[in-house]
Write a protein that holds these residues in place. Sequence first.
Motif, PDB file in Angstrom:
ATOM      1  N   THR A 270       8.329  -2.145  -6.165  1.00  0.00           N
ATOM      2  CA  THR A 270       8.482  -3.470  -5.733  1.00  0.00           C
ATOM      3  C   THR A 270       9.983  -3.994  -5.514  1.00  0.00           C
ATOM      4  OG1 THR A 270       8.638  -4.966  -7.606  1.00  0.00           O
ATOM      5  CG2 THR A 270       6.439  -4.245  -7.023  1.00  0.00           C
ATOM      6  N   PRO A 271      10.590  -4.965  -4.791  1.00  0.00           N
ATOM      7  CA  PRO A 271      11.724  -5.367  -4.652  1.00  0.00           C
ATOM      8  C   PRO A 271      12.371  -5.733  -6.208  1.00  0.00           C
ATOM      9  CG  PRO A 271      10.762  -6.393  -3.053  1.00  0.00           C
ATOM     10  CD  PRO A 271       9.330  -5.885  -3.904  1.00  0.00           C
ATOM     11  N   GLU A 272      11.539  -5.982  -7.101  1.00  0.00           N
ATOM     12  CA  GLU A 272      11.910  -6.375  -8.339  1.00  0.00           C
ATOM     13  C   GLU A 272      11.671  -5.353  -9.430  1.00  0.00           C
ATOM     14  OE1 GLU A 272       9.482  -8.319  -6.851  1.00  0.00           O
ATOM     15  OE2 GLU A 272      10.932  -9.611  -6.067  1.00  0.00           O
ATOM     16  N   GLY A 273      11.519  -4.044  -8.951  1.00  0.00           N
ATOM     17  CA  GLY A 273      11.427  -3.043  -9.708  1.00  0.00           C
ATOM     18  C   GLY A 273       9.795  -2.438  -9.582  1.00  0.00           C
ATOM     19  N   ASP A 274       9.741  -1.475 -10.609  1.00  0.00           N
ATOM     20  CA  ASP A 274       8.279  -0.718 -10.624  1.00  0.00           C
ATOM     21  C   ASP A 274       7.249  -1.423 -11.719  1.00  0.00           C
ATOM     22  OD1 ASP A 274       9.549   1.272  -9.169  1.00  0.00           O
ATOM     23  OD2 ASP A 274       9.817   2.788 -10.804  1.00  0.00           O
ATOM     24  N   THR A 275       6.287  -1.217 -11.270  1.00  0.00           N
ATOM     25  CA  THR A 275       5.095  -2.164 -12.195  1.00  0.00           C
ATOM     26  C   THR A 275       3.745  -1.137 -12.055  1.00  0.00           C
ATOM     27  OG1 THR A 275       4.022  -4.134 -12.456  1.00  0.00           O
ATOM     28  CG2 THR A 275       4.147  -3.302 -10.149  1.00  0.00           C
ATOM     29  N   THR A 276       2.830  -1.581 -13.051  1.00  0.00           N
ATOM     30  CA  THR A 276       1.616  -0.683 -13.119  1.00  0.00           C
ATOM     31  C   THR A 276       0.620  -1.620 -12.951  1.00  0.00           C
ATOM     32  OG1 THR A 276       2.488   1.087 -14.102  1.00  0.00           O
ATOM     33  CG2 THR A 276       0.194   0.831 -14.282  1.00  0.00           C
ATOM     34  N   LEU A 277      -0.384  -1.864 -12.131  1.00  0.00           N
ATOM     35  CA  LEU A 277      -1.346  -2.825 -11.919  1.00  0.00           C
ATOM     36  C   LEU A 277      -2.773  -1.847 -12.684  1.00  0.00           C
ATOM     37  CD1 LEU A 277      -0.857  -4.344  -8.565  1.00  0.00           C
ATOM     38  CD2 LEU A 277      -0.109  -5.102 -10.768  1.00  0.00           C
ATOM     39  N   MET A 278      -3.430  -2.650 -13.134  1.00  0.00           N
ATOM     40  CA  MET A 278      -4.766  -2.027 -13.642  1.00  0.00           C
ATOM     41  C   MET A 278      -5.885  -2.602 -12.964  1.00  0.00           C
ATOM     42  SD  MET A 278      -3.526  -0.678 -16.589  1.00  0.00           S
ATOM     43  CE  MET A 278      -4.909  -0.233 -17.338  1.00  0.00           C
TER      44      MET A 278
ATOM     45  N   GLY B 238       0.890  -1.176  -0.028  1.00  0.00           N
ATOM     46  CA  GLY B 238      -0.024   0.077   0.036  1.00  0.00           C
ATOM     47  C   GLY B 238       0.935   1.364   0.002  1.00  0.00           C
ATOM     48  N   LYS B 239       0.281   2.241   0.971  1.00  0.00           N
ATOM     49  CA  LYS B 239       1.114   3.556   0.730  1.00  0.00           C
ATOM     50  C   LYS B 239       1.910   3.728   1.871  1.00  0.00           C
ATOM     51  CE  LYS B 239      -0.026   8.390   1.020  1.00  0.00           C
ATOM     52  NZ  LYS B 239      -0.948   9.476   1.070  1.00  0.00           N
ATOM     53  N   LEU B 240       3.091   3.976   1.489  1.00  0.00           N
ATOM     54  CA  LEU B 240       4.266   4.261   2.853  1.00  0.00           C
ATOM     55  C   LEU B 240       4.411   5.734   2.995  1.00  0.00           C
ATOM     56  CD1 LEU B 240       6.311   3.694   5.193  1.00  0.00           C
ATOM     57  CD2 LEU B 240       8.092   3.313   3.152  1.00  0.00           C
ATOM     58  N   HIS B 241       4.643   6.412   1.635  1.00  0.00           N
ATOM     59  CA  HIS B 241       4.710   7.934   1.546  1.00  0.00           C
ATOM     60  C   HIS B 241       5.937   8.407   1.916  1.00  0.00           C
ATOM     61  CE1 HIS B 241       2.776  12.280   2.263  1.00  0.00           C
ATOM     62  NE2 HIS B 241       3.336  12.042   0.877  1.00  0.00           N
ATOM     63  N   PHE B 242       6.924   7.536   2.250  1.00  0.00           N
ATOM     64  CA  PHE B 242       8.528   7.985   2.302  1.00  0.00           C
ATOM     65  C   PHE B 242       9.504   6.928   1.893  1.00  0.00           C
ATOM     66  CE2 PHE B 242       7.401   7.449   6.671  1.00  0.00           C
ATOM     67  CZ  PHE B 242       8.407   6.760   7.002  1.00  0.00           C
ATOM     68  N   GLY B 243      10.277   6.938   1.073  1.00  0.00           N
ATOM     69  CA  GLY B 243      11.616   5.947   1.093  1.00  0.00           C
ATOM     70  C   GLY B 243      10.929   4.862  -0.075  1.00  0.00           C
ATOM     71  N   ASN B 244      11.904   4.366  -0.938  1.00  0.00           N
ATOM     72  CA  ASN B 244      11.559   3.466  -1.989  1.00  0.00           C
ATOM     73  C   ASN B 244      11.724   2.130  -1.627  1.00  0.00           C
ATOM     74  OD1 ASN B 244      10.865   5.560  -3.658  1.00  0.00           O
ATOM     75  ND2 ASN B 244      12.282   5.362  -5.059  1.00  0.00           N
ATOM     76  N   ASN B 245      12.570   1.774  -0.435  1.00  0.00           N
ATOM     77  CA  ASN B 245      12.734   0.580  -0.031  1.00  0.00           C
ATOM     78  C   ASN B 245      12.560   0.598   1.574  1.00  0.00           C
ATOM     79  OD1 ASN B 245      14.226  -0.721  -2.249  1.00  0.00           O
ATOM     80  ND2 ASN B 245      15.569   1.100  -2.226  1.00  0.00           N
ATOM     81  N   PRO B 246      11.292   0.315   1.976  1.00  0.00           N
ATOM     82  CA  PRO B 246      10.889   0.273   3.161  1.00  0.00           C
ATOM     83  C   PRO B 246      11.879  -0.801   4.065  1.00  0.00           C
ATOM     84  CG  PRO B 246       9.247  -0.866   1.916  1.00  0.00           C
ATOM     85  CD  PRO B 246      10.129  -0.066   0.938  1.00  0.00           C
ATOM     86  N   LYS B 247      12.113  -0.385   5.405  1.00  0.00           N
ATOM     87  CA  LYS B 247      13.070  -1.084   6.080  1.00  0.00           C
ATOM     88  C   LYS B 247      12.308  -2.186   7.016  1.00  0.00           C
ATOM     89  CE  LYS B 247      16.155   1.419   8.341  1.00  0.00           C
ATOM     90  NZ  LYS B 247      16.683   2.504   9.075  1.00  0.00           N
ATOM     91  N   GLY B 248      12.887  -3.362   6.988  1.00  0.00           N
ATOM     92  CA  GLY B 248      12.536  -4.548   7.732  1.00  0.00           C
ATOM     93  C   GLY B 248      11.403  -5.257   7.328  1.00  0.00           C
ATOM     94  N   PHE B 249      11.124  -5.402   5.657  1.00  0.00           N
ATOM     95  CA  PHE B 249      10.333  -5.899   5.022  1.00  0.00           C
ATOM     96  C   PHE B 249      10.649  -7.022   4.362  1.00  0.00           C
ATOM     97  CE2 PHE B 249       7.783  -2.068   6.325  1.00  0.00           C
ATOM     98  CZ  PHE B 249       6.883  -2.373   6.903  1.00  0.00           C
ATOM     99  N   ASP B 250      10.406  -8.264   4.364  1.00  0.00           N
ATOM    100  CA  ASP B 250      10.645  -9.378   3.429  1.00  0.00           C
ATOM    101  C   ASP B 250      10.104  -9.195   2.193  1.00  0.00           C
ATOM    102  OD1 ASP B 250      12.229 -10.978   5.670  1.00  0.00           O
ATOM    103  OD2 ASP B 250      10.140 -11.290   6.618  1.00  0.00           O
TER     104      ASP B 250
ATOM    105  N   PHE C 198       7.408  -6.349  -0.241  1.00  0.00           N
ATOM    106  CA  PHE C 198       6.463  -5.056  -0.162  1.00  0.00           C
ATOM    107  C   PHE C 198       6.131  -4.879  -1.414  1.00  0.00           C
ATOM    108  CE2 PHE C 198      10.938  -3.640  -0.630  1.00  0.00           C
ATOM    109  CZ  PHE C 198      11.153  -2.781  -1.633  1.00  0.00           C
ATOM    110  N   MET C 199       5.051  -4.009  -1.866  1.00  0.00           N
ATOM    111  CA  MET C 199       4.521  -3.492  -2.723  1.00  0.00           C
ATOM    112  C   MET C 199       4.024  -1.971  -2.334  1.00  0.00           C
ATOM    113  SD  MET C 199       1.995  -4.668  -5.773  1.00  0.00           S
ATOM    114  CE  MET C 199       3.288  -5.758  -6.448  1.00  0.00           C
ATOM    115  N   ILE C 200       4.716  -0.979  -2.853  1.00  0.00           N
ATOM    116  CA  ILE C 200       4.112   0.413  -2.189  1.00  0.00           C
ATOM    117  C   ILE C 200       3.982   1.298  -3.234  1.00  0.00           C
ATOM    118  CG2 ILE C 200       5.440  -0.021   0.149  1.00  0.00           C
ATOM    119  CD1 ILE C 200       7.505   2.110  -0.779  1.00  0.00           C
ATOM    120  N   LEU C 201       3.073   2.355  -3.211  1.00  0.00           N
ATOM    121  CA  LEU C 201       2.914   3.174  -4.052  1.00  0.00           C
ATOM    122  C   LEU C 201       4.013   4.291  -3.964  1.00  0.00           C
ATOM    123  CD1 LEU C 201      -0.809   3.773  -2.791  1.00  0.00           C
ATOM    124  CD2 LEU C 201      -0.089   3.025  -5.374  1.00  0.00           C
ATOM    125  N   PRO C 202       4.527   4.876  -5.249  1.00  0.00           N
ATOM    126  CA  PRO C 202       5.279   6.131  -5.036  1.00  0.00           C
ATOM    127  C   PRO C 202       4.677   7.407  -4.488  1.00  0.00           C
ATOM    128  CG  PRO C 202       4.757   5.551  -7.353  1.00  0.00           C
ATOM    129  CD  PRO C 202       3.925   4.398  -6.478  1.00  0.00           C
TER     130      PRO C 202
END
Length: 521
Positions: free
Chosen positions: A154-162, A124-136, A138-142
């Motif tokens: 995501t850990p594998e790179g950016d993606t767009t979901l429809m 979901g939404k973190l709102h700061f940082g592209n690599n949230p700390k302490g997570f095995d 993640f998939m966060i909104l920019p």
Amino acid sequence: MKQHQLVLALFTCLIFWSCTEKASKQKQPNILFIMSDDHAYQAISAYGSKLIQTPNIDRLADEGILFQNACVTNSICAPSRATILTGKHTHINGKMDNVHPFDTTQMTSPQIFQKAGYETAMYGKLHFGNNPKGFDDFMILPDQGNYINPDFITPEGDTTLMGYVTDLITDVTIDWLKEKRDEDKPFMMMYWQKAPHRPWWPRADKFKKYSQMSFPEPESLFDDYSGRGTAAKTAEMNIYSHMTYNHDSKIRPETLKRMGQIDPDVPLYKNGFTYPYNRATLEQKAAYDPVVDSINLYFETHWPKMSKEEKMRWKYQRYMQDYLGCIESVDENVGRVLDYLDESGLAENTIVVYTSDQGFYLGEHGWFDKRFAYNESFKTPLLIRWPSMIKAGSVNKDLVQNLDFAQTLLEAANIDAPNDMQGESLMPILTGNNKEWTREAVYYHYYAYPAYHMVKKHYAIVKKDYKLIHFYDDVDEWELYDRQKDPNEMNSVYNDHKYADIVKELKTELDGLRKKYKVID
């Protein structure tokens, strides 16, 4: 003992040890931390909302505990999230506003859970940082993210979901619970929605449904701020004056162009309609267009003839229609996750938290947004379910803060919290030992000025009966509210001689809190 018997005995012991070890680990509860963005407690029916029914969020109150006086340390998105993750006030974790960087040397609770053997994930939404700390995983909104066909990091790179963001965040959350998690480990999952953050774009079916509804107005919709000081009078968050036509009310740029200068009292902000609308596919636009067209037709026909009061009321209704439409999707998706916990057998050993990163104004004092230490932005929803520990249907009135969340969840998991965390564990309250909870006052501090909405810097001490606020920087003004006699905080009594002793006592206590939390030496 024969060799095969010895082998069988050792094998049996190994199985027993393995099962015992697994059972021991499972005694630690799973944690599902659900947070929405800007979800006002006034828009949850468990809090007595007259605006909307939220039956799925209400389940957590019915089956757990509802906190009536939960609040935040700083009512703005990213700083609130930093406080939740670190258990520390804004000035310690470095995230003083949405611009200042988070201090990445700070230890976060997910890192501690991860180190202690929990599997961790954030969607979901973190709102700061592209690599949230302490997570095995993640998939966060920019940054703020988008409602329609959102991008994700995501850990594998950016993606767009429809699709629609609230549904998509829930989809990946349930998928992780079903398919990805290690069933031999307890989990700590952060399921953080973007909704109902501005600009409000409900899913198309909710957009249609809510556009046909009307909602009761708050008593203070036309507040003139005569009972308060400079800060309330100069803030730029009035629904009539500062809520934009296209960004908020869904008026197309071409409609405004045809109409020309439609209202000298309301500035024409840059186009905020086109970008979110144009993220939609042609098929998605076809679902939105009939409602957008009807809004624009009504606006173009009636707006020039409306009085200022009528315009305020129209903008309030448009605001509520879109804001509450977003929330209905949040509630339905909370229901999806709770249903999965029940169906999978995870519910009994899972702590479920529902909260928001802060409160929000739904027309009270004529406002939208948050930031102030006044009640609607200061207070936040908090509901917790933990079947084995929390008595169903509990209600608590103690002063608790988002500062307390990290220590509470760590103690619930039997993990030691760092000594430099500044909150207090809510475990005494959750387990019915309320007499062990001794806090009588909380500290609040807002820093983001000059900035969007122009709410002045201020700090406050809040107790059950009184709230003392100091606005500073380019002003030096104090306000005092009698929370029992004036629950809507319409009139400051700071200069009333009858409250002189109260002011003196609260200033002393406020200085003590500022020293305790290391705001001042």
